[in-house]
Design a protein around this motif. Structure first.
Motif, short mmCIF file in Angstrom:
data_model
loop_
_atom_site.label_atom_id
_atom_site.label_comp_id
_atom_site.label_asym_id
_atom_site.label_seq_id
_atom_site.Cartn_x
_atom_site.Cartn_y
_atom_site.Cartn_z
N ILE A 183 0.87 -1.17 0.00
CA ILE A 183 0.00 0.00 0.00
C ILE A 183 0.91 1.22 0.00
N CYS A 207 -4.22 2.01 -2.35
CA CYS A 207 -4.28 0.56 -2.52
C CYS A 207 -4.50 0.30 -4.01
N ASP A 262 -6.17 -5.69 -1.74
CA ASP A 262 -5.17 -5.24 -0.75
C ASP A 262 -5.82 -5.06 0.62
#
Length: 161
Positions: free
Chosen positions: A11, A145, A150
């Motif tokens: 991220i 993301c 994610d």
């Protein structure tokens, strides 16, 4: 013998708004505007979400509370369900989420709840294409993301039914 499943999630942590793309900035601005329109008389926690669609339009939603708990709905699901009802075949290119307290002007970290993550994953699975997510982070940062996966790596989908 047990084995391991290693899940690697990356991220991006963006230190300022300047690191956002023009589309990400616009989506966040619309999400902030949506948060200002939230109906949150009980929590006083205003959440806004926006969806950048493939045609460049932006659809928005805000949290909607109700005295008959848990009849309210989160901003992310308000946006996703409303968009899907009006534009069932349009793809989502980006989802942005932001939040603030009614008594404050600054925006706070905004992380989707588990139910919203599940719904977000359903739409990503439906369109068979990743939906990037931009989240308001702490102290003026933002999280990027690259996919809903994610946020929810082990997804439950229609394929599991």
């Amino acid at each position: 013998m047990a084995s391991e499943l290693n899940i690697n999630i990356t991220i991006d942590v963006l230190e300022s708004e300047e690191e956002l793309t023009a589309q990400e900035k616009e989506a966040l601005q619309v999400a902030q505007e949506a948060a200002n329109d939230a109906y949150a008389p009980y929590s006083n926690f205003l959440v806004g979400a926006s969806l950048l669609l493939e045609d460049g339009s932006i659809f928005r939603g805000s949290n909607q509370e109700n005295a008959a708990y848990p009849s309210g709905l989160c901003a992310e699901r308000t946006a996703l369900f409303g968009m899907s009802a009006q534009y069932p075949n349009k793809k989502i290119k980006l989802l942005a989420v932001t939040a603030r307290r009614l008594s404050e002007e600054k925006f706070l970290p905004a992380m989707p709840c588990g139910a919203c993550r599940q719904v977000m994953s359903e739409y990503e699975h439906k369109q068979q294409e990743a939906i990037p997510v931009i989240l308001q982070g702490p102290e003026g940062t933002f999280y990027r993301c690259h996919s809903v996966s994610d946020l929810l790596p082990l997804q439950f989908t229609k394929d599991h039914l």
